[in-house]
Design a protein around this motif. Structure first.
Motif, PDB file in Angstrom:
ATOM      1  N   ARG A  49       0.829  -1.201   0.000  1.00 34.74           N
ATOM      2  CA  ARG A  49       0.000   0.000   0.000  1.00 34.74           C
ATOM      3  C   ARG A  49       0.869   1.259   0.000  1.00 34.74           C
ATOM      4  O   ARG A  49       0.587   2.224  -0.718  1.00 34.74           O
ATOM      5  N   ALA A  50       1.909   1.246   0.813  1.00 35.57           N
ATOM      6  CA  ALA A  50       2.786   2.414   0.887  1.00 35.57           C
ATOM      7  C   ALA A  50       3.476   2.669  -0.445  1.00 35.57           C
ATOM      8  O   ALA A  50       3.577   3.817  -0.901  1.00 35.57           O
ATOM      9  N   GLU A  51       3.941   1.602  -1.068  1.00 31.96           N
ATOM     10  CA  GLU A  51       4.620   1.754  -2.355  1.00 31.96           C
ATOM     11  C   GLU A  51       3.672   2.222  -3.448  1.00 31.96           C
ATOM     12  O   GLU A  51       4.050   3.004  -4.327  1.00 31.96           O
ATOM     13  N   ALA A  52       2.414   1.785  -3.385  1.00 33.00           N
ATOM     14  CA  ALA A  52       1.447   2.139  -4.428  1.00 33.00           C
ATOM     15  C   ALA A  52       1.144   3.629  -4.464  1.00 33.00           C
ATOM     16  O   ALA A  52       0.787   4.178  -5.511  1.00 33.00           O
ATOM     17  N   VAL A  53       1.290   4.307  -3.321  1.00 30.02           N
ATOM     18  CA  VAL A  53       1.013   5.752  -3.277  1.00 30.02           C
ATOM     19  C   VAL A  53       2.303   6.555  -3.129  1.00 30.02           C
ATOM     20  O   VAL A  53       2.271   7.753  -2.926  1.00 30.02           O
ATOM     21  N   THR A  54       3.442   5.874  -3.206  1.00 29.02           N
ATOM     22  CA  THR A  54       4.764   6.472  -3.025  1.00 29.02           C
ATOM     23  C   THR A  54       4.826   7.258  -1.714  1.00 29.02           C
ATOM     24  O   THR A  54       5.216   8.426  -1.664  1.00 29.02           O
ATOM     25  N   ALA A  55       4.428   6.587  -0.646  1.00 30.38           N
ATOM     26  CA  ALA A  55       4.435   7.210   0.674  1.00 30.38           C
ATOM     27  C   ALA A  55       5.855   7.282   1.223  1.00 30.38           C
ATOM     28  O   ALA A  55       6.703   6.447   0.909  1.00 30.38           O
ATOM     29  N   VAL A  56       6.097   8.289   2.060  1.00 27.74           N
ATOM     30  CA  VAL A  56       7.357   8.359   2.792  1.00 27.74           C
ATOM     31  C   VAL A  56       7.171   7.909   4.234  1.00 27.74           C
ATOM     32  O   VAL A  56       8.143   7.682   4.946  1.00 27.74           O
ATOM     33  N   GLY A  57       5.898   7.810   4.661  1.00 26.81           N
ATOM     34  CA  GLY A  57       5.643   7.491   6.054  1.00 26.81           C
ATOM     35  C   GLY A  57       4.433   6.612   6.249  1.00 26.81           C
ATOM     36  O   GLY A  57       3.581   6.457   5.364  1.00 26.81           O
ATOM     37  N   VAL A  58       4.361   6.042   7.452  1.00 23.30           N
ATOM     38  CA  VAL A  58       3.233   5.235   7.895  1.00 23.30           C
ATOM     39  C   VAL A  58       2.768   5.815   9.229  1.00 23.30           C
ATOM     40  O   VAL A  58       3.575   5.939  10.157  1.00 23.30           O
ATOM     41  N   ASN A  59       1.496   6.181   9.312  1.00 23.47           N
ATOM     42  CA  ASN A  59       0.903   6.618  10.571  1.00 23.47           C
ATOM     43  C   ASN A  59      -0.005   5.498  11.060  1.00 23.47           C
ATOM     44  O   ASN A  59      -1.042   5.223  10.448  1.00 23.47           O
ATOM     45  N   ALA A  60       0.386   4.826  12.126  1.00 26.88           N
ATOM     46  CA  ALA A  60      -0.295   3.622  12.594  1.00 26.88           C
ATOM     47  C   ALA A  60      -0.996   3.878  13.922  1.00 26.88           C
ATOM     48  O   ALA A  60      -0.609   4.761  14.693  1.00 26.88           O
TER      49      ALA A  60
END
Length: 230
Positions: free
Chosen positions: A164-175
């Motif tokens: 999921r993170a790679e699909a939106v080119t995220a730099v972070g995860v807020n969990a």
């Protein structure tokens, strides 16, 4: 590279002032926050406002859906996103902007949010972080304004979190900090992502999460968490 503070005030300082309001931003600043998090969604006529819920009822007492309410008919005290940015400029606060679309308006909300940011975000403030539970919103934000960093919001980190993170080119995860496990925290950090946790109001829990690798704690009580982490 995006630099996040150790503490971000959740919806301002939601333990002390009405959430997602300018007063809540001011309270967060008074209590030591240097960044706040806020939710942005669209009115019926496409104006971005600060609001978490699909309905206005919980926070304003008006039993009406945001998606069916024009900006001119909003209850007093509900800020527009532009008014919020002006307040952030005044206070010198950075911002984690959560794109919180009404159902079916995921891409539209993201496009409006980034258009306003491009036009109004103060150069003197650190660049904002965009986050969302809706991957479609983050994809639209990336396609429209790739210069704004993105983080995926996840309640529970399952095995598919990295895809999921790679699909939106995220730099972070807020969990969700209450559900985050140490192995997942290590996995996120080893993969090179920034790790934020929400919504943590207990200092001991915040310290434990930072010990697990969390770099940023999103909290309703920024003063308490700043004191605990200092």
């Amino acid at each position: 590279m995006l630099q996040l503070p150790k503490v971000i005030g959740h919806r301002g300082a939601a333990a002390y002032a009405a959430e997602n309001t300018l007063d809540s931003f001011r309270e967060a600043r008074r209590r030591g926050a240097t960044w706040v998090e806020t939710d942005v969604k669209l009115t019926a006529d496409g104006v971005p406002i600060l609001m978490h819920d699909a309905s206005l009822k919980r926070t304003t007492g008006v039993d009406r859906l945001v998606a069916q309410t024009k900006a001119g008919d909003l209850p007093q005290g509900v800020p527009t996103f532009e008014a919020a940015i002006d307040c952030l400029r005044e206070l010198g606060l950075g911002c984690n902007v959560e794109i919180k679309p009404c159902e079916g308006r995921e891409a539209e909300t993201a496009r409006v949010v980034v258009e306003v940011l491009r036009r109004r975000w103060p150069a003197a403030l650190p660049a904002p972080l965009l986050s969302s539970f809706k991957d479609a919103s983050l994809v639209a934000a990336r396609e429209t304004a790739p210069e704004f960093a993105r983080a995926i919001l996840i309640d529970v980190l399952e095995d598919d979190w990295r895809g999921r993170a790679e699909a939106v080119t995220a730099v972070g995860v807020n969990a969700n900090g209450k559900k985050l496990t140490a192995p997942r925290a290590v996995e996120v950090r080893k993969a090179g992502y920034l790790l934020g946790v929400y919504t943590i109001n207990n200092g001991d829990v915040a310290k434990a999460l930072v010990g697990m690798g969390a770099q940023c704690v999103i909290t309703d009580t920024p003063d308490a968490i700043v004191a605990a982490l200092d």
